[in-house]
Design an enzyme around this catalytic site. Sequence first.
Site, PDB file in Angstrom:
ATOM      1  N   ARG A  95       5.458   8.553  11.460  1.00  8.15           N
ATOM      2  CA  ARG A  95       6.139   7.332  11.041  1.00  8.15           C
ATOM      3  C   ARG A  95       6.212   7.255   9.528  1.00  8.15           C
ATOM      4  O   ARG A  95       5.526   7.984   8.811  1.00  8.15           O
ATOM      5  CB  ARG A  95       5.428   6.088  11.582  1.00  8.15           C
ATOM      6  CG  ARG A  95       4.063   5.802  10.952  1.00  8.15           C
ATOM      7  CD  ARG A  95       3.623   4.390  11.300  1.00  8.15           C
ATOM      8  NE  ARG A  95       2.280   4.054  10.884  1.00  8.15           N
ATOM      9  CZ  ARG A  95       1.942   3.605   9.684  1.00  8.15           C
ATOM     10  NH1 ARG A  95       2.860   3.507   8.721  1.00  8.15           N
ATOM     11  NH2 ARG A  95       0.692   3.272   9.413  1.00  8.15           N
ATOM     12  N   ASN A  97       5.634   5.420   5.864  1.00  8.57           N
ATOM     13  CA  ASN A  97       4.608   4.598   5.244  1.00  8.57           C
ATOM     14  C   ASN A  97       5.124   4.121   3.886  1.00  8.57           C
ATOM     15  O   ASN A  97       6.327   3.892   3.729  1.00  8.57           O
ATOM     16  CB  ASN A  97       3.286   5.361   5.137  1.00  8.57           C
ATOM     17  CG  ASN A  97       2.085   4.441   5.189  1.00  8.57           C
ATOM     18  OD1 ASN A  97       2.046   3.515   6.004  1.00  8.57           O
ATOM     19  ND2 ASN A  97       1.103   4.658   4.340  1.00  8.57           N
ATOM     20  N   ASN A 143       0.460   7.014   0.549  1.00  8.99           N
ATOM     21  CA  ASN A 143       0.365   5.596   0.238  1.00  8.99           C
ATOM     22  C   ASN A 143       0.891   5.296  -1.167  1.00  8.99           C
ATOM     23  O   ASN A 143       1.961   5.745  -1.531  1.00  8.99           O
ATOM     24  CB  ASN A 143      -1.061   5.090   0.457  1.00  8.99           C
ATOM     25  CG  ASN A 143      -1.160   4.227   1.703  1.00  8.99           C
ATOM     26  OD1 ASN A 143      -0.318   3.386   1.949  1.00  8.99           O
ATOM     27  ND2 ASN A 143      -2.191   4.452   2.487  1.00  8.99           N
ATOM     28  N   ASP A 191      -5.178   2.214  -1.175  1.00 12.34           N
ATOM     29  CA  ASP A 191      -3.969   2.031  -0.365  1.00 12.34           C
ATOM     30  C   ASP A 191      -2.779   1.881  -1.315  1.00 12.34           C
ATOM     31  O   ASP A 191      -2.525   2.754  -2.135  1.00 12.34           O
ATOM     32  CB  ASP A 191      -4.155   0.823   0.558  1.00 12.34           C
ATOM     33  CG  ASP A 191      -3.231   0.842   1.759  1.00 12.34           C
ATOM     34  OD1 ASP A 191      -2.057   1.241   1.616  1.00 12.34           O
ATOM     35  OD2 ASP A 191      -3.655   0.431   2.857  1.00 12.34           O
TER      36      ASP A 191
END
Length: 280
Positions: A95, A97, A143, A191
């Site tokens: 997927r 991000n 990220n 993150d």
Amino acid sequence: MTYEIAVRAEATLGEGPTWDPVGDRLLWIDILGARLHTYDPVSGRRTVRTLDQHIGAVKPRAAGGLVLNLRDGVALLDPDGTFRWLHHEPVPGRRANDAAVAPDGSLWAGTMRYDEAPGGGSLSRIGGDGSVDVVLDDVAVSNGTGWSPDGRLMYYVDSPTRRVDVFDHDGGRIGNRRAFAGIEDGAGFPDGLTVDADGCVWVALWDGGAVRRYTPAGELDRVITLPAPRVTACAFGGPDLTDLYITTARVGLAAPHPVAGSLLVVPGAGKGLAQPLFAG
């Protein structure tokens, strides 16, 4: 610094706050909820659009509308709501991000596997014409990505490494990767990130309940402690780009804190950089 609740919500995986200077609004997403949120801090007006698949990031476009980093590729959402693929590349088990727009208007879009397997993700540079250049192909959880005020440095997070890395950046090319800041054991995982007008790097800490600011020399000089443990990303917004918006998540928490999944804001936290618009 004291946080406020900008939007009380229960996002499963709130992420990707981005200031839209055209609409004077804050964009943010719920990755696993497949929802695109907007928030006008002046009027308080909010909108929510549910998508057909998981979304990793949303950014405003120079031509109007939005560019979306989705599970199956990168798509454009026109001002009239029309959806069309710019780059369609579905990969089973993978997927989208986090993503960011570079100084030249290209979208640097990250991917990851749902099982977070090492090497299953990537970071690609997407041009406004849909051209694709894979710049990193051995990533676990792609990220935070951001650039220094002069555009000569690019900061990047592959979360399991517990590092923020920095690259030299020139003309859409990166090199000379090295560690910029490390996150110690017990403090969570890096993150999303944003870079402010002074060149300082603000990093959200997943399972760390905080946002940290590092100086351009990589020294920790500020910590914003938050009650929600899964802090996912941060970005400056508001008309003068001085308010720090922070997204949070509820996923995987047996007993989420009441603000987990909400959009938070720290007014007057600093001075952000105006972000480039996607060139597509």
